[in-house]
Enzyme design. Structure first.
Site, PDB file in Angstrom:
ATOM      1  CG  MET A  18      -1.986  -1.113   1.160  1.00  0.00           C
ATOM      2  SD  MET A  18      -3.127  -1.120   2.579  1.00  0.00           S
ATOM      3  CE  MET A  18      -2.060  -1.768   3.871  1.00  0.00           C
ATOM      4  CB  VAL A  62       8.523   5.066  11.685  1.00  0.00           C
ATOM      5  CG1 VAL A  62       8.640   5.543  10.246  1.00  0.00           C
ATOM      6  CG2 VAL A  62       7.793   3.727  11.772  1.00  0.00           C
ATOM      7  CB  SER A 141      -7.564  -5.040  12.774  1.00  0.00           C
ATOM      8  OG  SER A 141      -7.719  -6.126  11.890  1.00  0.00           O
ATOM      9  CE1 TYR A 152      -1.774  -4.633  12.128  1.00  0.00           C
ATOM     10  CE2 TYR A 152      -4.068  -5.276  11.943  1.00  0.00           C
ATOM     11  CZ  TYR A 152      -2.959  -4.648  11.421  1.00  0.00           C
ATOM     12  OH  TYR A 152      -3.038  -4.023  10.197  1.00  0.00           O
TER      13      TYR A 152
END
Length: 254
Positions: A18, A62, A141, A152
């Site tokens: 993505m 990150v 989610s 998650y």
């Protein structure tokens, strides 16, 4: 269309899936894009398909706040203030909460939650000057629970609500903050499911459009939310899931 001509866009997790699709879509509409990811080789592969003058390759983890601070300084020196930040980088840790480790928890939160905070903290000052916007990649989610994915779910649920709060805090300054919530999408992360016919069929049966999403489906939604066409949209967690959220959860009868 060239909705983003001369806009400076930062996309994390840009080495594949993505993130790569989103970065390419922004470049195709005139933006200058900073490709952020942990693996330089993957970023180089994406950049090889794009005009050199519109791409800045920036290998960065990150989850490391110092690296993110250095990244922001590097981008400002190179291209000035950022107009659009896309927080896409993410990892998945699966298993039952009592069987997973503290290291598993830290890995999950380090990228999915802390990484978004670090990026926001580093880039918001410039985005405020530009009256730009932020698009976070949450997940379906982050809107409901899954079996065996509590870590998650916790990370993405936090991103969904972080998005809402940021939209409230910065809206008065002309900055919009939204999130895209993908359903099952064919990426490197989901290859274990998409390569297993039986597993994939379960997702198709649960999805009104009867197919998994493609990275480009997510990219289109990101670009819309980042564009002036969405100038009165902020604080939204947009499901891009083939219709999963149209269901009330009851099993299919026909």
């Amino acid at each position: 269309m060239s909705r983003f001509t001369n806009k400076v866009v930062v996309v994390t997790g840009a080495g594949s899936g993505m993130g790569a699709a989103t970065a390419k879509a922004f470049v195709n509409e005139g933006a200058k894009v900073v490709l952020v990811g942990r693996t330089a080789e993957k970023l180089n592969n994406v950049a090889a398909e794009l005009p050199t003058e519109q791409v800045l390759i920036a290998p960065t983890d990150v989850a490391d706040p110092h690296a993110v601070t250095a990244l922001a300084a590097h981008v400002e020196q190179k291209w000035g203030n950022v107009d659009i930040l896309v927080n896409n980088a993410g990892v998945v840790v699966q298993g039952l909460a009592h069987e997973l480790s503290i290291d598993d928890w830290d890995k999950q939160m380090g990228t999915n939650l802390n990484g978004v905070f670090y990026m926001v903290r580093a880039f918001v000052p410039g985005i405020l000057k530009q009256k730009g916007n932020i698009v976070n990649i949450s997940s379906v989610s982050g809107l409901g629970g899954d079996w065996g994915m509590s870590f998650y779910n916790a990370s993405k649920g936090a991103i969904s609500n972080f998005t809402r709060s940021l939209a409230m805090d910065y809206g008065q300054h002309g900055v919009r903050v939204n999130a895209v919530c993908p359903g099952m999408t064919e990426t490197e992360m989901t290859s274990g499911i998409t390569s297993d016919t039986k597993a994939l069929d379960k997702f198709k049966d649960r999805t009104p459009l009867q197919r998994p999403g493609q990275s480009e489906d997510i990219a289109h939604a990101v670009l819309f939310l980042a564009s002036d066409q969405a100038s009165y949209i902020t604080g939204v967690n947009l499901p891009v899931d083939g219709g999963i959220h149209a269901s009330n959860g009851q099993p299919r009868q026909a």
